[in-house]
Design an enzyme around this catalytic site. Structure first.
Site, PDB file in Angstrom:
ATOM      1  N   LYS A  13     -11.464   7.057   8.152  1.00 19.27           N
ATOM      2  CA  LYS A  13     -12.174   7.410   6.911  1.00 19.27           C
ATOM      3  C   LYS A  13     -12.735   6.162   6.231  1.00 19.27           C
ATOM      4  O   LYS A  13     -13.889   6.142   5.818  1.00 19.27           O
ATOM      5  CB  LYS A  13     -11.228   8.128   5.923  1.00 19.27           C
ATOM      6  CG  LYS A  13     -10.618   9.405   6.452  1.00 19.27           C
ATOM      7  CD  LYS A  13      -9.791  10.128   5.386  1.00 19.27           C
ATOM      8  CE  LYS A  13      -8.583   9.364   4.884  1.00 19.27           C
ATOM      9  NZ  LYS A  13      -7.526   9.142   5.894  1.00 19.27           N
ATOM     10  N   ARG A  88      -5.878  14.915  -1.794  1.00 19.19           N
ATOM     11  CA  ARG A  88      -4.865  14.938  -0.745  1.00 19.19           C
ATOM     12  C   ARG A  88      -3.915  16.117  -0.894  1.00 19.19           C
ATOM     13  O   ARG A  88      -3.025  16.281  -0.067  1.00 19.19           O
ATOM     14  CB  ARG A  88      -4.048  13.655  -0.832  1.00 19.19           C
ATOM     15  CG  ARG A  88      -4.361  12.608   0.247  1.00 19.19           C
ATOM     16  CD  ARG A  88      -3.483  11.419  -0.044  1.00 19.19           C
ATOM     17  NE  ARG A  88      -3.277  10.521   1.049  1.00 19.19           N
ATOM     18  CZ  ARG A  88      -3.973   9.402   1.242  1.00 19.19           C
ATOM     19  NH1 ARG A  88      -4.977   9.096   0.466  1.00 19.19           N
ATOM     20  NH2 ARG A  88      -3.645   8.596   2.230  1.00 19.19           N
ATOM     21  N   ARG A 127      -4.401  -2.570  12.141  1.00 18.34           N
ATOM     22  CA  ARG A 127      -5.403  -2.744  11.079  1.00 18.34           C
ATOM     23  C   ARG A 127      -5.201  -4.012  10.267  1.00 18.34           C
ATOM     24  O   ARG A 127      -4.080  -4.416   9.983  1.00 18.34           O
ATOM     25  CB  ARG A 127      -5.319  -1.580  10.078  1.00 18.34           C
ATOM     26  CG  ARG A 127      -5.687  -0.274  10.652  1.00 18.34           C
ATOM     27  CD  ARG A 127      -6.153   0.691   9.617  1.00 18.34           C
ATOM     28  NE  ARG A 127      -5.185   1.093   8.631  1.00 18.34           N
ATOM     29  CZ  ARG A 127      -5.261   2.242   7.969  1.00 18.34           C
ATOM     30  NH1 ARG A 127      -6.246   3.073   8.209  1.00 18.34           N
ATOM     31  NH2 ARG A 127      -4.364   2.549   7.068  1.00 18.34           N
ATOM     32  N   ARG A 161      -1.811  -4.262   5.296  1.00 16.03           N
ATOM     33  CA  ARG A 161      -1.187  -3.418   4.286  1.00 16.03           C
ATOM     34  C   ARG A 161       0.314  -3.286   4.528  1.00 16.03           C
ATOM     35  O   ARG A 161       0.761  -3.145   5.668  1.00 16.03           O
ATOM     36  CB  ARG A 161      -1.821  -2.031   4.323  1.00 16.03           C
ATOM     37  CG  ARG A 161      -3.136  -1.982   3.613  1.00 16.03           C
ATOM     38  CD  ARG A 161      -3.870  -0.704   3.845  1.00 16.03           C
ATOM     39  NE  ARG A 161      -3.062   0.491   3.656  1.00 16.03           N
ATOM     40  CZ  ARG A 161      -3.558   1.723   3.678  1.00 16.03           C
ATOM     41  NH1 ARG A 161      -4.843   1.905   3.882  1.00 16.03           N
ATOM     42  NH2 ARG A 161      -2.779   2.764   3.515  1.00 16.03           N
ATOM     43  N   ARG A 172       3.756   9.039   6.364  1.00 15.55           N
ATOM     44  CA  ARG A 172       2.392   9.312   5.895  1.00 15.55           C
ATOM     45  C   ARG A 172       1.788  10.489   6.655  1.00 15.55           C
ATOM     46  O   ARG A 172       1.076  11.310   6.093  1.00 15.55           O
ATOM     47  CB  ARG A 172       1.531   8.052   6.029  1.00 15.55           C
ATOM     48  CG  ARG A 172       1.927   6.999   4.986  1.00 15.55           C
ATOM     49  CD  ARG A 172       1.435   5.618   5.330  1.00 15.55           C
ATOM     50  NE  ARG A 172      -0.007   5.501   5.306  1.00 15.55           N
ATOM     51  CZ  ARG A 172      -0.679   4.491   5.862  1.00 15.55           C
ATOM     52  NH1 ARG A 172      -0.008   3.511   6.474  1.00 15.55           N
ATOM     53  NH2 ARG A 172      -1.967   4.446   5.808  1.00 15.55           N
TER      54      ARG A 172
HETATM   55  P1  AMP Z   1      -4.750   5.287   1.828  1.00 13.75           P
HETATM   56  O1  AMP Z   1      -5.304   3.923   1.587  1.00 13.75           O
HETATM   57  O2  AMP Z   1      -5.747   6.381   1.574  1.00 13.75           O
HETATM   58  O3  AMP Z   1      -4.083   5.406   3.174  1.00 13.75           O
HETATM   59  O4  AMP Z   1      -3.599   5.489   0.724  1.00 13.75           O
HETATM   60  C1  AMP Z   1      -2.447   4.657   0.708  1.00 13.75           C
HETATM   61  C2  AMP Z   1      -1.347   5.322  -0.105  1.00 13.75           C
HETATM   62  O5  AMP Z   1      -1.782   5.482  -1.456  1.00 13.75           O
HETATM   63  C3  AMP Z   1      -0.931   6.709   0.348  1.00 13.75           C
HETATM   64  O6  AMP Z   1       0.010   6.688   1.415  1.00 13.75           O
HETATM   65  C4  AMP Z   1      -0.358   7.281  -0.944  1.00 13.75           C
HETATM   66  O7  AMP Z   1       0.944   6.768  -1.197  1.00 13.75           O
HETATM   67  C5  AMP Z   1      -1.285   6.702  -1.994  1.00 13.75           C
HETATM   68  N1  AMP Z   1      -2.451   7.599  -2.257  1.00 13.75           N
HETATM   69  C6  AMP Z   1      -3.762   7.324  -2.013  1.00 13.75           C
HETATM   70  N2  AMP Z   1      -4.546   8.352  -2.374  1.00 13.75           N
HETATM   71  C7  AMP Z   1      -3.719   9.305  -2.848  1.00 13.75           C
HETATM   72  C8  AMP Z   1      -3.927  10.621  -3.354  1.00 13.75           C
HETATM   73  N3  AMP Z   1      -5.149  11.162  -3.424  1.00 13.75           N
HETATM   74  N4  AMP Z   1      -2.829  11.327  -3.748  1.00 13.75           N
HETATM   75  C9  AMP Z   1      -1.593  10.803  -3.684  1.00 13.75           C
HETATM   76  N5  AMP Z   1      -1.310   9.582  -3.198  1.00 13.75           N
HETATM   77  C10 AMP Z   1      -2.373   8.828  -2.784  1.00 13.75           C
END
Ligand code: AMP
Length: 214
Positions: A13, A88, A127, A161, A172
């Site tokens: 994404k 999400r 990554r 990360r 996740r």
């Molecule tokens: P990402 O960078 O999209 O993989 O997000 C990293 C982490 O941020 C996720 O594993 C969640 O802990 C948190 N997070 C990001 N976006 C959301 C969302 N829309 N709702 C809840 N938690 C989120």
């Protein structure tokens, strides 16, 4: 045009959002990146989100909805935005519908990036990103053109990360299947959903998304 990129962690994404941002006048809105920035800045939201993110769980709907609600009002979003990692959960999707309606905006398309689960752990563990501009890379699938130098801004510092490790990836993925996968049906029923094959080469996925967006 306002769109959502939907798919499990590691589907691509972020990579595709960066490319769409470059090719069209649209801005990438990644709630994950915004939360990581809040953690790094030590804000109240960052303090609340830190442990949850490290464990691979989801931050509260209230927090992320608030972040997106404010962010969408900013001038750079007026030409269109790409939601990456939001919504999400079903309550987040319903809140997005409401807030867009209130702002006189709409959602044009939801692109689901389909990938095999087995590929995700490998994709996530390799990554890394530029510490200066945030451009995303992968050890084997998308290395920098010149070793150790960011293609986009020329910086030489990179970071990985904290939640990109094999153990957290499983939590996740669980969160994705439990909370996020139902959104595929939600947007299908609203006639917004288009799926692309995320196992294809990066360029090919970009082409598929381009065709889907028209
Ligand atoms: P990402 O960078 O999209 O993989 O997000 C990293 C982490 O941020 C996720 O594993 C969640 O802990 C948190 N997070 C990001 N976006 C959301 C969302 N829309 N709702 C809840 N938690 C989120």
């Amino acid at each position: 045009m306002n769109i959502i990129l939907l798919g499990p962690p590691g589907a691509g994404k972020g990579t595709q959002a960066e490319l769409i941002e470059k090719n069209r006048k649209m801005v990438q809105l990644s709630t994950g990146a915004m939360l990581r920035a809040a953690v790094a800045a030590g804000t109240e939201i960052g303090k609340q989100a830190d442990a949850i993110m490290k464990s691979g769980g989801l931050v509260s709907d209230e927090i992320v909805i608030g972040i997106i609600n404010d962010r969408i009002d900013e001038p750079d979003c007026q030409n269109g935005f790409i939601l990456d990692g939001f919504p999400r959960t079903l309550p987040q999707a319903a809140a997005l519908d409401d807030l867009l309606k209130k702002k006189g905006k709409s959602l044009d398309k939801v692109i689901e990036i389909k990938v095999n689960d087995e590929a995700l752990v490998d994709r996530i563990s390799g990554r890394f990103s530029c510490a200066k501009c945030g451009a995303g890379y992968h050890d084997t699938h998308k290395p920098t053109q010149k070793p150790g130098v960011c293609d986009k801004c020329g910086a030489t510092e990179f970071s990985r990360r904290a939640d990109d490790n094999a153990e957290t990836v499983k939590s996740r993925l669980m969160a994705y299947y439990r909370e996020t996968a139902p959104l595929i049906g939600y947007y299908f029923a609203k006639d917004k959903l288009q799926s692309v094959d995320g196992m294809a080469q990066i360029d090919d996925v970009t082409r598929q998304i381009s065709e889907a967006l028209g």
